[in-house]
Motif scaffolding. Sequence first.
Motif, PDB file in Angstrom:
ATOM      1  N   ASP B 359       0.853  -1.191   0.000  1.00 56.45           N
ATOM      2  CA  ASP B 359       0.000   0.000   0.000  1.00 56.45           C
ATOM      3  C   ASP B 359       0.891   1.243   0.000  1.00 56.45           C
ATOM      4  OD1 ASP B 359       0.942   0.350   2.567  1.00 56.45           O
ATOM      5  OD2 ASP B 359      -0.851  -0.439   3.537  1.00 56.45           O
ATOM      6  N   LEU B 360       0.259   2.401  -0.093  1.00 61.63           N
ATOM      7  CA  LEU B 360       1.047   3.623  -0.223  1.00 61.63           C
ATOM      8  C   LEU B 360       1.827   3.941   1.048  1.00 61.63           C
ATOM      9  CD1 LEU B 360      -1.307   5.914  -2.317  1.00 61.63           C
ATOM     10  CD2 LEU B 360       0.550   4.417  -3.067  1.00 61.63           C
ATOM     11  N   VAL B 398      -2.523  12.880  -5.369  1.00 58.47           N
ATOM     12  CA  VAL B 398      -2.490  11.468  -5.766  1.00 58.47           C
ATOM     13  C   VAL B 398      -3.906  10.902  -5.646  1.00 58.47           C
ATOM     14  CG1 VAL B 398      -1.533   9.198  -5.239  1.00 58.47           C
ATOM     15  CG2 VAL B 398      -0.123  11.233  -4.945  1.00 58.47           C
ATOM     16  N   ARG B 399      -4.367  10.263  -6.691  1.00 60.08           N
ATOM     17  CA  ARG B 399      -5.714   9.674  -6.670  1.00 60.08           C
ATOM     18  C   ARG B 399      -5.647   8.190  -6.957  1.00 60.08           C
ATOM     19  NH1 ARG B 399      -8.795  14.189 -10.279  1.00 60.08           N
ATOM     20  NH2 ARG B 399      -7.545  15.901  -9.513  1.00 60.08           N
ATOM     21  N   GLY B 404      -4.200   3.456   2.012  1.00 58.24           N
ATOM     22  CA  GLY B 404      -4.262   2.001   2.090  1.00 58.24           C
ATOM     23  C   GLY B 404      -4.320   1.336   0.727  1.00 58.24           C
ATOM     24  N   ALA B 405      -4.410   2.139  -0.347  1.00 57.81           N
ATOM     25  CA  ALA B 405      -4.495   1.550  -1.695  1.00 57.81           C
ATOM     26  C   ALA B 405      -3.157   0.927  -2.085  1.00 57.81           C
ATOM     27  CB  ALA B 405      -4.887   2.633  -2.705  1.00 57.81           C
ATOM     28  N   GLU B 406      -3.225  -0.191  -2.760  1.00 56.40           N
ATOM     29  CA  GLU B 406      -1.977  -0.791  -3.246  1.00 56.40           C
ATOM     30  C   GLU B 406      -1.470   0.013  -4.436  1.00 56.40           C
ATOM     31  OE1 GLU B 406      -2.449  -4.870  -4.180  1.00 56.40           O
ATOM     32  OE2 GLU B 406      -2.812  -5.463  -2.095  1.00 56.40           O
ATOM     33  N   LEU B 410      -3.028   2.145  -8.727  1.00 53.82           N
ATOM     34  CA  LEU B 410      -2.957   3.535  -9.188  1.00 53.82           C
ATOM     35  C   LEU B 410      -2.577   3.584 -10.666  1.00 53.82           C
ATOM     36  CD1 LEU B 410      -2.945   4.079  -6.136  1.00 53.82           C
ATOM     37  CD2 LEU B 410      -1.130   5.749  -6.512  1.00 53.82           C
ATOM     38  N   SER B 411      -3.032   4.624 -11.357  1.00 53.22           N
ATOM     39  CA  SER B 411      -2.609   4.802 -12.740  1.00 53.22           C
ATOM     40  C   SER B 411      -1.143   5.239 -12.755  1.00 53.22           C
ATOM     41  CB  SER B 411      -3.466   5.863 -13.421  1.00 53.22           C
ATOM     42  OG  SER B 411      -3.118   7.132 -12.918  1.00 53.22           O
ATOM     43  N   GLY B 412      -0.525   5.131 -13.921  1.00 46.31           N
ATOM     44  CA  GLY B 412       0.887   5.495 -14.044  1.00 46.31           C
ATOM     45  C   GLY B 412       1.161   6.907 -13.571  1.00 46.31           C
TER      46      GLY B 412
END
Lengths: 360, 527
Positions: B359-360, B398-399, B404-406, B410-412
Amino acid sequence: MSDADTRSLPRIVRNHRNAFGLVLAILAALTIVVTVVPGGREVVADVSGVITASYLASAFRLAVPIAFAALGGIFSEKAGVINIGLEGLLIIGAFTAIVTLHFLPETTAIWVVWTAFGLAVLASAVVALLFAVVCIEFKADQVIAGLAVWLIALGFAPFASIIVWENVNSPSFVTFSSVSIPVLSELPSIGRLFVATPPVFMLVVAVPLSWYVLNRTTFGKWIEASGEDPKTLDTAGVSVRKVRYAGVVLSGVLCGIGGAGLALNVGQFVGSGETMVDGRGWIGLTAYLIGNYNPIGAFLASFLFAGLDALQIQLQQIAGYDVSSTLIGIIPYVAVVIVLAFVGRTRMPSEAGEHYESDE
Amino acid sequence: MSQTESESAAVRLDGITKRFPGVVANDDIDFSVERGTIHALVGENGAGKTTLMNIIYGLYEPTEGTVFVDGRAHDFDSPRDAIDVGIGMIHQHFMLVDTMTVAENVVLGNEPTKFAGLVTDERAAIEATGDLADRYGFDIDPTERIEEISVGEQQRVEILKTLYRGADILIFDEPTAVLTPQEVESLFEIFEELIAQEKTIVFITHKLGEALSVADEISVLRDGELVGTLPAESADREELARMMVGRDVLLDVERHSSDFGDVVLETTDLAVDDDRGVRAVDGVDFAVHSGEIFGIAGVDGNGQSELVEAVTGLRLSEGGTIELHEEPITDWSRRERIEAGMSYVAEDRQKRSLVMEYDLVRNGVLGSQRLPEFSDGLQIDWGYTRQYVDDVIDEYDVRPADPGAEAVSLSGGNQQKFIVGREIERDPSLLVAAQPTRGVDIGSIEFIHNRLLDLKTEETAILLVSSKLEEIQQLSDRIGVMYDGELVAVVDPDEVNEEDLGLLMAGERPSGLDVDGARVRVGGSHE
């Protein structure tokens, strides 16, 4: 050695750097033995004394399993599937040949030994096919699956021997009888080279044929593309899966010939220790690495290793030298380390060992 | 937009929709390309350009809609079907087998054969390749191996491959990404030759200038939808950029020329080998000052990657010295360099900068795990890390804004904004940014560029390596050009034009620039 260092060398030397390196190393070793070692000159004289047509004939015979394993390894790995189970496939071939003889009537009729040969090739090809399924469909690690092929064969063949013969070693059966090539076999001094068992002649045909298939046929180019750049082959409309299956099964066929050739020369399956195959598949693997995936180079390396083995036997018998066979046995492995580390001309197919999955 | 029925359309898409699990990659797209024209398809990364082309090429089946070729509806199961009706694709990553010859590659899968189809008729293959090359004016030796020819030539082999298969409609996927400006010029000449021979070209790009200069029509995709199709002559950059992004975009960033401070990074006679042991960087010296962006331009593969790896401590150098704040760091480990204030935005973000399954928060501490703020030596201070990552996500937009997002989700562009933020917020004294906007959408590019310019005012020294000339020219205070492992020139961006830079990148020496010995130096001194 970097490319810059060797750019001045003629192209033929650059392209066959492994071979030239090996030859140079042998010549250097010989020179040292002749000039520096006390009595070296006599040793060399003794050694050259035993190198006769019949010595070369036995080197050919010993090269059969090694070279067929090497050819098999080339087809499989060039297609992108590293097959380190060559040793296991040889064992399967050798065992199947002899166990077939056990169940066939005890006659010296020629069909018996050829049936044993054919079933051995079939068995090895089937095991290779299973290996291919595991690697291609189930995406198993090729090295681990290859090791499994060896370990399973190494355990299974002696075990089955005990069931069939109550001993890891089989009793003796018929062998391939020698075939003489008319006229040539009657030539003075080299005539002995033209009397051999069928697997030897098959090898003599298989080596240039393999070279031709890989370099001149459409299938050969597909094999190369499948190992170098499978995606490109796929986009060109050729099924990478099919090409890889073909490469692996072909390696099974070739190892089957090698294993059966070994066993049917002796007429017995020996399952003790490392079995009668005794590392020949591994030496085959080193042979094609030294030969840089070229069937001819791989054959020459196989022949060299087989020749050293034969030399050791001959020196012991004829000239009374006691050279340890285990010492001779490590030469191929030392050679492959030297070649890979210092001569460095061996280039693996880029995508060998990698799974390929089509997008479609 | 309205779709006029046209008999002359080579390809027409009618209501193409492609859904992947959870994503609509193409949404009800109508699109048509006139025979004998060049149609550019522009859009940000992830706008659905490549998906759309893969549908035309038969790699994907559309969820809805129909593909018409020459007025007939087709349902492609595989590229083979598309090839059969005359569609060819020149992929961004060339589909060529390096170890095989030009001719062998051209005929692969469609070999002319002899002996009952078993054996490739090499002579026929070489002849067919040579004939095609002659017809389109390509200077190519069919017997050369792919690994021995230049990238530009390899692209021509790709074109020959599609022509050999009888393609009338050629799709080019980002064909200029790997070319020097001169090679781009000759590619566009090839386009003209192809059009003269009545071929049709679809050209995918995100470079608006290229689309405007060669295309007859330009279609813009955004978020899977076709925003519009314009004739190239009546379109302009600002309008296209607005269509692509959906808002106004500042295409030219303002470079504040500030006074530079002390030397932060200096290399002297640096030599680095590549993975094969071949010298990749040879005798390179340059200095980067605090508050300065030193840009390194060059075609990919001229030693930039090895140079960056040597500076950041990922690769041992073979000779010369690297100094950070006048202290030799040549033998320092990566950890020591990080602790001395070196930040790094790596070229391959998925391999070097992120653990895709983390995750981030956990990605946020990567590289900083031993800095005192983040760790007491035994344990990582997750509270602090969490706060740090929240700040990065917030400030760098950052979106999704979810710590907690892996990383993989995420997009490039968002991955890259996160990395840039993580590296900058550590307050480095030196930032090494390698291809910081590669594969990043235009909106994120603008954002990252502005952050780099902001960082200058905080007196950070920035080493910027990019194969995008525009980026180098816009951001750099000085530009070093690398060719074949050497820094062949250090020039002032205001005194050099794109063409001269292109020549330098191709190893040529443009006339009109001051030549000083082996090196070209223009306004290079800021001591």
